[in-house]
Each structure stands twice: as C-alpha cells, then as structure tokens.
Write an enzyme that holds these catalytic residues in place. Structure first.
Site, PDB file in Angstrom:
ATOM      1  CG  LEU A   1      -1.796  -1.199   1.400  1.00  0.00           C
ATOM      2  CD1 LEU A   1      -2.646  -1.058   2.505  1.00  0.00           C
ATOM      3  CD2 LEU A   1      -2.779  -1.626   0.277  1.00  0.00           C
ATOM      4  CB  ALA A   2       0.233   4.721  -1.165  1.00  0.00           C
ATOM      5  CB  CYS A   3       0.371   3.809   3.973  1.00  0.00           C
ATOM      6  SG  CYS A   3      -0.309   2.236   4.532  1.00  0.00           S
ATOM      7  N   GLY A   4       2.979   2.246   2.984  1.00  0.00           N
ATOM      8  CA  GLY A   4       3.942   1.507   3.476  1.00  0.00           C
ATOM      9  C   GLY A   4       3.706   0.050   3.992  1.00  0.00           C
TER      10      GLY A   4
END
Length: 172
Positions: free
Chosen positions: A151-154
């Site tokens: 995911l983009a948040c890591g």
C-alpha cells in the site's frame, strides 16, 4: 455502455486515467465525477482528455440543468473506483452532500453500481467499514476488491484497488 466513473480521494485515484482509457478501449462511453479530495490527487484535464468529456466535481450547475439527476439518468453503470471508506459510509447511510453521493442516491433502481474499494488494510478490516460494505452488497452493489498488496502508506495487506485492467474487464 454509459459508465459514470466516480473517483474519490484515495491515492489510487492516480490510476483513474488509465481506467478510463481501458474502459473506452472496451467500447464504453465514460464520464467522470471527482470528489473534492480526488481533485487533489488526479487532474480534471487528464480525465477530460482520456474520457473525451468534461469532468464534473460540483453539485451546482451554471445553467438550469440538475447535475446529479442528469448523470444518474445518463449512465447505465455507476463505477466508483477508488471507493474510500468515507464514500462507502456515505452511500450505505444515504448521505448526499456532494455530487457523487447525490448522484448515487438519484440512480434509478435498474442501474448497475460497482464499487472498487481502496484504503489502508487496518481501515478495510474495521467492523464499521465491513458493515457498510455488507449494506451496499445487500442493496445490489457489486464489489471488486480490494486485493492484497503493498500500500502507498508502506503497509502491506488487503486494501489495494484492483488493477484498472481487471476493473474494466469486470464491467463486460
């Protein structure tokens, strides 16, 4: 098919022009609605260019037309991709405070609704989000994803939006 693509404020919104292109390649006519938060993540110009139609983001029209009614009657399918937790909640609860949610409520009962959720995996697994999804599915909405991935948040886990080519293929 006339596809009204609702794009909400999730980082996956950057995939919307590719999704529009893939839908058009399958013969669909595509028009887009952007939520206010989505306008921060994807360009109206990119969507207008790929769809061939002006993009709507405002509930208020300068002419005598009623934007949410016009769009609800025009489309054969409302596809919301990405569909944030916020959008899912507003749809499930019948809240209508922007063009997308008002259009959702104005859809005639014979229109197809497809949601492609995308959010952080912790958010996806919250019982209230799952309750909203169950409410929407019970009302006849089709769900595509989310899927597991980075995911983009890591974080990694379920929450990634299904790939544009998979979403486009699922509408056929």
């Amino acid at each position: 098919m006339n596809v009204l693509l609702g794009i909400t404020g999730c980082i996956a919104a950057y995939k919307a022009p590719d999704l529009v292109r893939r839908l058009r390649a399958r013969g669909h006519i595509v028009r887009c609605i952007l939520t206010a938060n989505a306008t921060r993540l994807v360009s109206e110009h990119a969507l207008a260019t790929t769809s061939g139609h002006p993009v709507a983001s405002d509930m208020w029209s300068a002419d005598a037309r009623i934007p949410h009614i016009d769009r609800a009657q025009w489309c054969d399918c409302l596809l919301v991709a990405p569909a944030t937790a916020n959008a899912l909640a507003r749809f499930a609860l019948g809240l209508a405070d922007d063009l997308l949610s008002t259009t959702f409520l104005a859809l005639p009962p014979d229109r197809r609704v497809v949601i492609a959720p995308a959010m952080n995996t912790v958010m996806w697994h919250k019982p209230i989000v799952q309750q909203h999804v169950a409410t929407l599915e019970a009302a006849g909405c089709e769900r595509l994803g989310p899927v597991a991935g980075d995911l983009a948040c890591g974080d990694a886990g379920i929450g990634a939006m299904l790939a544009p080519e998979q979403i486009a293929a699922a509408l056929d």
